[in-house]
Design an enzyme around this catalytic site. Structure first.
Site, PDB file in Angstrom:
ATOM      1  CE  LYS A  15       5.056  -2.744   4.746  1.00 40.13           C
ATOM      2  NZ  LYS A  15       6.270  -1.981   5.073  1.00 40.13           N
ATOM      3  CB  SER A  16       8.601 -10.218   0.139  1.00 47.80           C
ATOM      4  OG  SER A  16       7.360  -9.924  -0.463  1.00 47.80           O
ATOM      5  CE  LYS A  65       2.597  -9.300  -8.752  1.00 47.69           C
ATOM      6  NZ  LYS A  65       1.378  -9.132  -7.970  1.00 47.69           N
ATOM      7  CG  ASP A 101      -0.807 -11.744  -6.379  1.00 47.99           C
ATOM      8  OD1 ASP A 101      -0.177 -11.727  -5.302  1.00 47.99           O
ATOM      9  OD2 ASP A 101      -0.341 -11.327  -7.451  1.00 47.99           O
ATOM     10  CB  ALA A 127     -10.460  -4.100 -16.062  1.00 41.94           C
ATOM     11  N   GLY A 129      -3.999  -5.996 -14.026  1.00 41.40           N
ATOM     12  CA  GLY A 129      -3.440  -7.267 -13.572  1.00 41.40           C
ATOM     13  C   GLY A 129      -3.968  -7.688 -12.211  1.00 41.40           C
ATOM     14  NE  ARG A 151      -8.789   5.471 -15.905  1.00 49.34           N
ATOM     15  CZ  ARG A 151      -7.567   5.785 -15.492  1.00 49.34           C
ATOM     16  NH1 ARG A 151      -7.382   6.828 -14.703  1.00 49.34           N
ATOM     17  NH2 ARG A 151      -6.530   5.070 -15.848  1.00 49.34           N
ATOM     18  N   PRO A 153     -14.331   0.980 -19.826  1.00 53.63           N
ATOM     19  CG  PRO A 153     -16.461   1.949 -19.863  1.00 53.63           C
ATOM     20  CD  PRO A 153     -15.020   2.263 -20.130  1.00 53.63           C
ATOM     21  CG  MET A 213      -6.750  -5.748  -3.972  1.00 53.65           C
ATOM     22  SD  MET A 213      -6.258  -6.616  -5.460  1.00 53.65           S
ATOM     23  CE  MET A 213      -7.765  -7.487  -5.838  1.00 53.65           C
ATOM     24  N   GLY A 237      -5.005  -4.005   2.034  1.00 49.95           N
ATOM     25  CA  GLY A 237      -4.441  -5.218   1.441  1.00 49.95           C
ATOM     26  C   GLY A 237      -3.241  -5.802   2.162  1.00 49.95           C
TER      27      GLY A 237
HETATM   28  P1  ATR Z   1      -2.394  -3.462 -11.884  1.00 47.94           P
HETATM   29  O1  ATR Z   1      -1.505  -4.545 -12.378  1.00 47.94           O
HETATM   30  O2  ATR Z   1      -1.978  -2.863 -10.574  1.00 47.94           O
HETATM   31  O3  ATR Z   1      -3.833  -3.841 -11.885  1.00 47.94           O
HETATM   32  P2  ATR Z   1      -2.712  -2.024 -14.354  1.00 47.94           P
HETATM   33  O4  ATR Z   1      -2.759  -3.288 -15.112  1.00 47.94           O
HETATM   34  O5  ATR Z   1      -1.933  -0.858 -14.874  1.00 47.94           O
HETATM   35  O6  ATR Z   1      -2.152  -2.233 -12.886  1.00 47.94           O
HETATM   36  O7  ATR Z   1      -4.218  -1.564 -14.081  1.00 47.94           O
HETATM   37  C1  ATR Z   1      -4.516  -0.431 -13.334  1.00 47.94           C
HETATM   38  C2  ATR Z   1      -6.018  -0.389 -13.096  1.00 47.94           C
HETATM   39  O8  ATR Z   1      -6.320   0.740 -12.290  1.00 47.94           O
HETATM   40  C3  ATR Z   1      -6.842  -0.227 -14.371  1.00 47.94           C
HETATM   41  O9  ATR Z   1      -8.080  -0.855 -14.181  1.00 47.94           O
HETATM   42  C4  ATR Z   1      -7.004   1.285 -14.454  1.00 47.94           C
HETATM   43  O10 ATR Z   1      -8.107   1.707 -15.215  1.00 47.94           O
HETATM   44  P3  ATR Z   1      -7.996   1.819 -16.841  1.00 47.94           P
HETATM   45  O11 ATR Z   1      -8.104   0.426 -17.365  1.00 47.94           O
HETATM   46  O12 ATR Z   1      -9.167   2.660 -17.213  1.00 47.94           O
HETATM   47  O13 ATR Z   1      -6.686   2.466 -17.100  1.00 47.94           O
HETATM   48  C5  ATR Z   1      -7.216   1.599 -12.999  1.00 47.94           C
HETATM   49  N1  ATR Z   1      -6.920   2.993 -12.625  1.00 47.94           N
HETATM   50  C6  ATR Z   1      -5.697   3.559 -12.504  1.00 47.94           C
HETATM   51  N2  ATR Z   1      -5.805   4.841 -12.096  1.00 47.94           N
HETATM   52  C7  ATR Z   1      -7.140   5.084 -11.940  1.00 47.94           C
HETATM   53  C8  ATR Z   1      -7.910   6.216 -11.514  1.00 47.94           C
HETATM   54  N3  ATR Z   1      -7.321   7.375 -11.184  1.00 47.94           N
HETATM   55  N4  ATR Z   1      -9.252   6.087 -11.462  1.00 47.94           N
HETATM   56  C9  ATR Z   1      -9.842   4.923 -11.801  1.00 47.94           C
HETATM   57  N5  ATR Z   1      -9.190   3.835 -12.216  1.00 47.94           N
HETATM   58  C10 ATR Z   1      -7.840   3.893 -12.276  1.00 47.94           C
END
Ligand code: ATR
Length: 273
Positions: A15-16, A65, A101, A127, A129, A151, A153, A213, A237
């Protein structure tokens, strides 16, 4: 005419271009903004070619990114903290990298949605990006507490340790979360798969505000669940998307556009009403 582009893969549904064309019209700026689908291994070449052809700046989205962060020769403080760049500006021989962001998220929450972050208890889910970019911006607002739950920790613990100097931030697993948060922000990519972060229902039931988001035509699974559990105030978001774009526009053009009319038009396009 000054040219800008968003680089991503895929990028067709971005959409940018619409947002920046609307900002340009509104502020009377003459510019052209296109979307460029860069091959996975060809981001750097695509950006360099665009710059060589006179491009003035670019937005960068998934999955580039982190590569944009490495490409930029000069980084803003917030890009350095995020270790990711979503906005590039070509300053002569220099490539300046910024990350708008986190500021976009905070602006949407505070200015558009009226959420008070100072003194509040915030739970951030994820946790990756997206979470990393949000943490410094949220901590700068002075929350009473920011908990990062993930997920895996260990990734949340790493982030909490890394940003400990910036404010009250700690880590948690999902299962042990207590219902003690005012605002719950979903920064996981779970919604992409129609999935939900596995947090105790009481956490959402007790929150005043749920923010995802992600966005879409229909409510995301996370927001739908929050609604079902009685969390009355919810937002996706789309506002963050428009606000991060406004910050990028400001960096390039020196003027901050009004975001409300653009957000409203985008929402109408998205929902078809
Ligand atoms: P982004 O840049 O969008 O944050 P990313 O760096 O791949 O993408 O991170 C995805 C995040 O979504 C992570 O925190 C991931 O958890 P893990 O670190 O345990 O992989 C989380 N995530 C993705 N699918 C998930 C799900 N089905 N349930 C819970 N957390 C999920």
């Amino acid at each position: 005419m000054d040219t800008y582009a968003v680089f991503g893969h895929p990028i067709a549904h971005s959409k940018s271009p619409y947002i920046h064309a609307a900002f340009a019209r509104q502020t009377g700026q003459a510019l052209l903004y296109t979307a460029i689908d860069a091959p996975r291994e060809g981001f750097r070449d695509a950006v360099m070619q665009f710059r060589a052809q006179g491009g003035k700046g670019a937005n960068v989205t998934v999955p580039f990114k982190e590569e944009a962060y490495r490409l930029a020769g000069v980084l803003s403080g917030r890009a350095r903290l995020a270790q990711a760049v979503n906005t590039l500006r070509f300053d002569g021989a220099e490539i300046y990298g910024d990350n708008t962001d986190g500021a976009g998220l905070v602006q949407d929450l505070t200015a558009n949605l009226g959420v008070v972050l100072a003194g509040s208890r915030i739970l951030l889910l994820g946790a990756g990006g997206a979470a990393r970019g949000a943490i410094p911006a949220l901590l700068a607002q002075g929350p009473a507490r920011l908990t990062v739950a993930n997920r895996t920790p260990a990734r949340a613990e790493d982030l909490a340790r890394e940003f400990a100097a910036l404010g009250q931030v700690s880590a948690s697993a999902f299962g042990t979360l207590a219902p003690e948060y005012d605002l719950v922000i979903n920064a996981t990519s779970a919604s992409l798969a129609g999935d939900l972060p596995p947090l105790p229902e009481s956490v959402l039931a007790g929150a005043q505000f749920a923010y995802d988001m992600m966005y879409g035509a229909a409510e995301t699974p996370f927001l739908a669940l929050a609604g079902k559990l009685g969390c009355a105030r919810r937002a996706d978001g789309l506002g963050m998307l428009v606000e991060q774009a406004a910050e990028a526009f400001l960096l390039w053009r020196g003027v901050r556009p009004q975001t409300q009319p653009v957000l409203l038009a985008l929402r109408q396009q998205l929902t078809g009403c």
